[in-house]
Enzyme design. Structure first.
Site, PDB file in Angstrom:
ATOM      1  N   ARG A 167       7.510  27.229  40.956  1.00  0.00           N
ATOM      2  CA  ARG A 167       6.308  26.379  40.829  1.00  0.00           C
ATOM      3  C   ARG A 167       5.110  27.195  40.346  1.00  0.00           C
ATOM      4  O   ARG A 167       3.983  27.009  40.798  1.00  0.00           O
ATOM      5  CB  ARG A 167       5.947  25.704  42.163  1.00  0.00           C
ATOM      6  CG  ARG A 167       6.944  24.729  42.692  1.00  0.00           C
ATOM      7  CD  ARG A 167       7.098  23.505  41.781  1.00  0.00           C
ATOM      8  NE  ARG A 167       8.238  22.764  42.241  1.00  0.00           N
ATOM      9  CZ  ARG A 167       9.495  23.078  41.896  1.00  0.00           C
ATOM     10  NH1 ARG A 167       9.739  24.047  41.040  1.00  0.00           N
ATOM     11  NH2 ARG A 167      10.494  22.397  42.388  1.00  0.00           N
ATOM     12  N   SER A 257       5.545  16.326  46.360  1.00  0.00           N
ATOM     13  CA  SER A 257       5.492  17.281  47.468  1.00  0.00           C
ATOM     14  C   SER A 257       4.058  17.765  47.630  1.00  0.00           C
ATOM     15  O   SER A 257       3.458  18.228  46.657  1.00  0.00           O
ATOM     16  CB  SER A 257       6.378  18.489  47.167  1.00  0.00           C
ATOM     17  OG  SER A 257       7.678  18.050  46.882  1.00  0.00           O
ATOM     18  N   GLU A 360       0.643  22.155  46.874  1.00  0.00           N
ATOM     19  CA  GLU A 360       1.198  22.205  45.521  1.00  0.00           C
ATOM     20  C   GLU A 360       0.247  21.559  44.502  1.00  0.00           C
ATOM     21  O   GLU A 360       0.048  22.106  43.423  1.00  0.00           O
ATOM     22  CB  GLU A 360       2.562  21.510  45.479  1.00  0.00           C
ATOM     23  CG  GLU A 360       3.207  21.621  44.113  1.00  0.00           C
ATOM     24  CD  GLU A 360       4.460  20.778  43.967  1.00  0.00           C
ATOM     25  OE1 GLU A 360       5.448  21.067  44.647  1.00  0.00           O
ATOM     26  OE2 GLU A 360       4.435  19.833  43.162  1.00  0.00           O
TER      27      GLU A 360
HETATM   28  C1  LIG Z   1       6.403  10.813  43.210  1.00  0.00           C
HETATM   29  C2  LIG Z   1       6.241  12.212  42.669  1.00  0.00           C
HETATM   30  C3  LIG Z   1       7.340  13.045  42.564  1.00  0.00           C
HETATM   31  C4  LIG Z   1       7.209  14.349  42.045  1.00  0.00           C
HETATM   32  N1  LIG Z   1       8.313  15.146  41.970  1.00  0.00           N
HETATM   33  C5  LIG Z   1       8.209  16.393  41.466  1.00  0.00           C
HETATM   34  C6  LIG Z   1       9.361  17.236  41.379  1.00  0.00           C
HETATM   35  O1  LIG Z   1      10.471  16.831  41.711  1.00  0.00           O
HETATM   36  N2  LIG Z   1       9.200  18.490  40.890  1.00  0.00           N
HETATM   37  C7  LIG Z   1       7.988  18.955  40.483  1.00  0.00           C
HETATM   38  O2  LIG Z   1       7.919  20.121  40.037  1.00  0.00           O
HETATM   39  N3  LIG Z   1       6.875  18.186  40.547  1.00  0.00           N
HETATM   40  C8  LIG Z   1       6.952  16.919  41.031  1.00  0.00           C
HETATM   41  N4  LIG Z   1       5.840  16.128  41.125  1.00  0.00           N
HETATM   42  C9  LIG Z   1       4.540  16.667  40.694  1.00  0.00           C
HETATM   43  C10 LIG Z   1       4.111  16.268  39.267  1.00  0.00           C
HETATM   44  O3  LIG Z   1       4.816  15.139  38.824  1.00  0.00           O
HETATM   45  C11 LIG Z   1       4.349  17.410  38.261  1.00  0.00           C
HETATM   46  O4  LIG Z   1       3.637  18.552  38.658  1.00  0.00           O
HETATM   47  C12 LIG Z   1       3.899  17.013  36.848  1.00  0.00           C
HETATM   48  O5  LIG Z   1       4.293  17.997  35.909  1.00  0.00           O
HETATM   49  C13 LIG Z   1       2.383  16.828  36.713  1.00  0.00           C
HETATM   50  O6  LIG Z   1       2.158  16.289  35.428  1.00  0.00           O
HETATM   51  P1  LIG Z   1       0.859  15.461  35.115  1.00  0.00           P
HETATM   52  O7  LIG Z   1       0.834  15.217  33.648  1.00  0.00           O
HETATM   53  O8  LIG Z   1       0.777  14.267  35.971  1.00  0.00           O
HETATM   54  O9  LIG Z   1      -0.277  16.505  35.506  1.00  0.00           O
HETATM   55  P2  LIG Z   1      -1.743  16.168  36.056  1.00  0.00           P
HETATM   56  O10 LIG Z   1      -1.653  15.719  37.464  1.00  0.00           O
HETATM   57  O11 LIG Z   1      -2.469  15.302  35.103  1.00  0.00           O
HETATM   58  O12 LIG Z   1      -2.374  17.643  36.037  1.00  0.00           O
HETATM   59  C14 LIG Z   1      -1.959  18.621  36.971  1.00  0.00           C
HETATM   60  C15 LIG Z   1      -2.590  19.972  36.598  1.00  0.00           C
HETATM   61  O13 LIG Z   1      -2.050  20.408  35.359  1.00  0.00           O
HETATM   62  C16 LIG Z   1      -3.079  20.549  34.389  1.00  0.00           C
HETATM   63  N5  LIG Z   1      -2.563  20.046  33.120  1.00  0.00           N
HETATM   64  C17 LIG Z   1      -2.058  18.816  32.842  1.00  0.00           C
HETATM   65  N6  LIG Z   1      -1.688  18.744  31.553  1.00  0.00           N
HETATM   66  C18 LIG Z   1      -1.953  19.967  31.021  1.00  0.00           C
HETATM   67  C19 LIG Z   1      -1.808  20.517  29.715  1.00  0.00           C
HETATM   68  N7  LIG Z   1      -1.292  19.809  28.714  1.00  0.00           N
HETATM   69  N8  LIG Z   1      -2.211  21.813  29.516  1.00  0.00           N
HETATM   70  C20 LIG Z   1      -2.739  22.540  30.521  1.00  0.00           C
HETATM   71  N9  LIG Z   1      -2.930  22.068  31.770  1.00  0.00           N
HETATM   72  C21 LIG Z   1      -2.533  20.787  32.002  1.00  0.00           C
HETATM   73  C22 LIG Z   1      -4.249  19.707  34.884  1.00  0.00           C
HETATM   74  O14 LIG Z   1      -5.455  20.200  34.392  1.00  0.00           O
HETATM   75  C23 LIG Z   1      -4.106  19.884  36.376  1.00  0.00           C
HETATM   76  O15 LIG Z   1      -4.675  21.097  36.785  1.00  0.00           O
HETATM   77  C24 LIG Z   1       5.937  14.815  41.631  1.00  0.00           C
HETATM   78  C25 LIG Z   1       4.822  13.961  41.728  1.00  0.00           C
HETATM   79  C26 LIG Z   1       4.976  12.670  42.242  1.00  0.00           C
HETATM   80  C27 LIG Z   1       3.767  11.780  42.330  1.00  0.00           C
END
Ligand SMILES: Cc1cc2nc3c(=O)[nH]c(=O)nc-3n(C[C@H](O)[C@H](O)[C@H](O)COP(=O)(O)OP(=O)(O)OC[C@H]3O[C@@H](n4cnc5c(N)ncnc54)[C@H](O)[C@@H]3O)c2cc1C
Length: 368
Positions: A167, A257, A360
């Site tokens: 992570r 998580s 996380e």
């Molecule tokens: C129901 C649920 C289940 C999940 N299961 C998992 C799992 O199994 N495994 C896991 O690893 N994660 C999991 N997650 C966490 C999440 O889905 C991941 O971390 C996902 O990659 C976040 O993507 P996002 O586009 O929503 O990021 P955001 O929430 O929009 O952003 C998160 C962070 O990343 C940064 N960011 C976003 N896009 C970029 C970019 N293009 N360049 C640079 N920085 C950026 C943002 O600035 C912020 O700091 C889960 C979340 C939920 C709600």
């Protein structure tokens, strides 16, 4: 006014000063050029005027919101260069991750199928080296194209340069209080491609292997299954834990998580009860063996069972009723309600086992 509560999966958080949705990479670059990287001190103090947003699934924003500019990356697109055994798949940052995985499975490309059902955007996946069921993006990621806000230029970073860990990555380590140095614009994956014959990558997670009728301890090549079967099983297993977004299910109104699995020296893990799950996690800087613990188990065994926390928040927030690792909004929670539940779980684990749990998701304008 656009609210984070409407644009994050935890469904909490106030409004932003300005909200820009970039539907093309050019639109995003125009905004990024106006927002160079602030000083280290400003960033650490949460004073970056820019927040980069993907799908809002790993973000908890305070009820006061964010005074600066939100740049939501919404440009999509996926393409593949096919050769007899491999496919190099290029995905734009704003593409929905699960749709990306579905596309690769539909096109007979293997390597991402175990990451089905993870919410959010493709561009965010390398940030925390998204992973599940024994897989993570570092296993197939080739490189990323990114905007470097420090140098003010477009760069390509190869997988080795991203220093992936559990992570974690260079991208995450250079993000301070939600302020990223590198903004991912597109991601390239090197996948196996054998057309309709393609089987999944070796299944590395016991529960998933068993559900597919595979022998969890068999040789790698015997732990492959049809791609669509792996995707379907992963989605079903995840749904059973509230880990696939579902408007009808408040157990999925979360950041996934809330805590990472703690990695501690073996000596610290030795004092835990025999039944505590532990996995080898390499060596620390001093050469000591490291062990990864299960945050969900630690929370559960500290008196915080599924559904815990409702009594602390008038029923507005609680741990998921399916999984102790997710802090969920039951429909009307504030960010502060979610933090109340998370703090209580963290403190209970610290008191019972002496282990420090770390969040996380990215916390913006708030602390645990
Ligand atoms: C129901 C649920 C289940 C999940 N299961 C998992 C799992 O199994 N495994 C896991 O690893 N994660 C999991 N997650 C966490 C999440 O889905 C991941 O971390 C996902 O990659 C976040 O993507 P996002 O586009 O929503 O990021 P955001 O929430 O929009 O952003 C998160 C962070 O990343 C940064 N960011 C976003 N896009 C970029 C970019 N293009 N360049 C640079 N920085 C950026 C943002 O600035 C912020 O700091 C889960 C979340 C939920 C709600």
């Amino acid at each position: 006014m656009t609210e984070f509560a409407e644009n994050t999966t935890a469904r909490v958080g106030g409004s932003a000063g300005e909200w820009i949705i970039a539907r093309t990479e050019e639109e995003a670059l125009a905004v990024l050029q106006q927002h160079p990287l602030p000083t280290q001190e400003q960033r650490a103090a949460g004073q970056d005027s820019l927040l980069v947003l993907g799908g809002g699934s790993n973000l908890l924003v305070s009820d006061a919101g964010f005074g600066g500019t939100v740049l939501q990356l919404a440009f999509t697109g996926i393409s593949a260069e096919l050769s007899p055994d491999t496919a190099v798949v290029t995905v734009a940052a704003g593409a929905n991750w699960d749709r990306t995985v579905a596309w690769t499975v539909d096109h007979g490309c293997s390597g991402l199928e175990a990451l089905s059902g993870i919410p959010g955007s493709a561009g965010a996946t390398p940030v925390q080296n998204v992973g599940a069921y024994g897989a993570d993006v570092s296993q197939t990621l080739l490189d990323i194209r990114a905007w470097d806000r420090a140098a003010g230029e477009l760069i390509t970073l190869e997988a080795e340069q991203l220093e992936f860990g559990y992570r974690n990555s260079l991208l995450k380590r250079t993000t301070l209080s939600g302020s990223p140095r590198y903004v991912v614009l597109s991601v390239r994956f090197a996948l196996e491609h054998r057309g309709e014959e393609t089987l999944s990558a070796p299944v590395r997670y016991g529960e998933l292997a068993r559900s597919l009728g595979l022998e969890a301890n068999a040789a790698e090549d015997e732990r492959r299954a049809p791609l669509q079967d792996v995707r379907a099983k992963v989605l079903a297993l995840r749904a059973g834990k509230g880990m696939v977004l579902d408007d009808a299910d408040p157990d999925t109104y979360s950041t996934g998580s809330f805590f990472t699995n703690p990695i501690v020296p073996a000596s610290a893990a030795a004092g835990l009860p025999e039944g505590a799950p532990r996995f080898p996690a390499g060596q620390g800087e001093s050469g000591e063996e490291l062990v990864k613990l299960s945050a969900a188990w630690l929370i559960d065994q500290s008196g915080c069972a599924k559904g815990f926390g409702a009594e602390l928040t008038g029923g507005r927030a609680s741990l998921s009723t399916k999984h102790t690792l997710a802090v969920t909004n039951r429909g009307t929670a504030s960010a502060e309600d979610l933090l109340t539940v998370a703090r209580a779980a963290r403190d209970a684990v610290k008191e019972r086992f002496g282990v420090e749990l770390r969040p996380e998701p990215v916390l913006l304008g708030c602390t645990l």
